[in-house]
Scaffold this motif. Structure first.
Motif, PDB file in Angstrom:
ATOM      1  N   SER A 288      14.317  75.289 -74.521  1.00  0.00           N
ATOM      2  CA  SER A 288      13.096  75.454 -75.320  1.00  0.00           C
ATOM      3  C   SER A 288      11.996  74.488 -74.881  1.00  0.00           C
ATOM      4  CB  SER A 288      13.406  75.231 -76.810  1.00  0.00           C
ATOM      5  OG  SER A 288      13.715  73.868 -77.064  1.00  0.00           O
ATOM      6  N   TYR A 289      12.309  73.580 -73.968  1.00  0.00           N
ATOM      7  CA  TYR A 289      11.335  72.601 -73.490  1.00  0.00           C
ATOM      8  C   TYR A 289      10.384  73.292 -72.513  1.00  0.00           C
ATOM      9  CZ  TYR A 289       9.515  68.152 -71.653  1.00  0.00           C
ATOM     10  OH  TYR A 289       8.707  67.103 -71.292  1.00  0.00           O
TER      11      TYR A 289
ATOM     12  N   LEU B  94      14.860  68.354 -67.681  1.00  0.00           N
ATOM     13  CA  LEU B  94      14.746  68.427 -69.137  1.00  0.00           C
ATOM     14  C   LEU B  94      14.856  69.874 -69.628  1.00  0.00           C
ATOM     15  CD1 LEU B  94      11.864  65.830 -69.562  1.00  0.00           C
ATOM     16  CD2 LEU B  94      14.196  65.590 -70.436  1.00  0.00           C
ATOM     17  N   ARG B  95      14.306  70.796 -68.872  1.00  0.00           N
ATOM     18  CA  ARG B  95      14.398  72.204 -69.264  1.00  0.00           C
ATOM     19  C   ARG B  95      15.834  72.715 -69.150  1.00  0.00           C
ATOM     20  NH1 ARG B  95      11.544  76.617 -65.603  1.00  0.00           N
ATOM     21  NH2 ARG B  95      13.451  76.165 -64.429  1.00  0.00           N
ATOM     22  N   GLU B  96      16.540  72.215 -68.148  1.00  0.00           N
ATOM     23  CA  GLU B  96      17.945  72.601 -67.990  1.00  0.00           C
ATOM     24  C   GLU B  96      18.756  72.147 -69.200  1.00  0.00           C
ATOM     25  OE1 GLU B  96      21.295  74.276 -66.246  1.00  0.00           O
ATOM     26  OE2 GLU B  96      19.202  74.418 -65.579  1.00  0.00           O
ATOM     27  N   ALA B  97      18.432  70.959 -69.695  1.00  0.00           N
ATOM     28  CA  ALA B  97      19.157  70.432 -70.856  1.00  0.00           C
ATOM     29  C   ALA B  97      18.701  71.091 -72.155  1.00  0.00           C
ATOM     30  CB  ALA B  97      18.952  68.911 -70.944  1.00  0.00           C
ATOM     31  N   ASP B  98      17.430  71.488 -72.191  1.00  0.00           N
ATOM     32  CA  ASP B  98      16.873  72.097 -73.404  1.00  0.00           C
ATOM     33  C   ASP B  98      15.978  73.254 -72.995  1.00  0.00           C
ATOM     34  OD1 ASP B  98      15.703  72.810 -75.777  1.00  0.00           O
ATOM     35  OD2 ASP B  98      14.622  70.920 -76.072  1.00  0.00           O
TER      36      ASP B  98
END
Length: 230
Positions: free
Chosen positions: A214-215, A208-212
């Motif tokens: 800011s996560y 999820l962090r890779e995709a966003d």
């Protein structure tokens, strides 16, 4: 209040402040219990020290059972502002502990008295000064960067000391209890072989962090019900 604090710690209360949006007011590092294992919790009874014990005696006359005397000695390291007689008198006033922004003396006697005292440490010499007293001597105290009054509560243990406003202390304690229960369950599961990475779905977090970018992990923990960072 000390009973309410029995199953908690200052780290849990600090995390609860962050979780609830309450400003963190933590005493400077180095403030610790004179006797290992000492704990203190209760309403703040503020006092400013000017070189004489008279201000403490006056404060004791205003004390309510369960109060904690919070002493502003400006963080001084050139004098001890409390000793055995001041602490004995505090006990007679039904004060449950003292938290000193400064130093103490008479360490063996304080250990024998048993009333929790928190300070920067021991120093043999008492004050030789006598400064002019301020009008706020008994209404507020500074403790590091923080100002505290009778509208605050103080909590202290092996990790240090912090202050919480009376208006929000109940919410903070309830939140701290919930965080503590979550962390105990997480610790139990780690001991039985379920890693923290698995509990927090850490691999999912990395995706999820890779995709966003800011996560954040804190956001992820809140989503998964973890309680590591608050």
């Amino acid at each position: 209040m000390l009973k309410d604090f029995a199953d908690l710690s200052t780290p849990l209360i600090a995390d609860a402040c962050v979780r609830t949006g309450v400003p963190l007011r933590v005493a400077p590092p180095g403030i610790g219990a004179v006797v290992t294992g000492g704990r203190v919790a209760g309403p703040v009874l503020p006092v400013r020290h000017y070189g004489s014990v008279d201000v403490f005696l006056e404060a004791y006359g205003r004390a309510e059972p369960g109060d904690v005397l919070v002493i502003d000695n400006g963080g001084r390291t050139d004098e001890a502002c409390v000793g055995d007689l001041a602490v004995l008198e505090a006990a007679s006033a039904e004060i449950t502990g003292l938290v000193v922004w400064g130093l103490h003396r008479d360490t063996p006697e304080l250990a024998e008295i048993g009333l929790p005292v928190f300070s920067y440490g021991a120093y043999p010499a008492g004050p030789v000064r006598l400064d002019e007293r301020e009008p706020e001597a008994l209404s507020s105290a500074r403790f590091g960067p923080h100002r505290v009054t009778g509208e605050d509560f103080v909590f202290g243990d092996a990790d240090g000391v912090l202050f919480v406003g009376a208006a929000v202390v109940e919410e903070v304690l309830e939140t701290a209890l919930r965080i503590g229960a979550t962390e105990r369950e997480q610790a139990r599961r780690i001991r039985t072989g379920e890693t923290l990475r698995h509990q927090t779905a850490f691999e999912d977090y990395l995706v999820l962090r890779e995709a966003d970018p800011s996560y954040t992990f804190r956001r992820h923990l809140r989503r998964t019900g973890g309680a590591i960072e608050e």
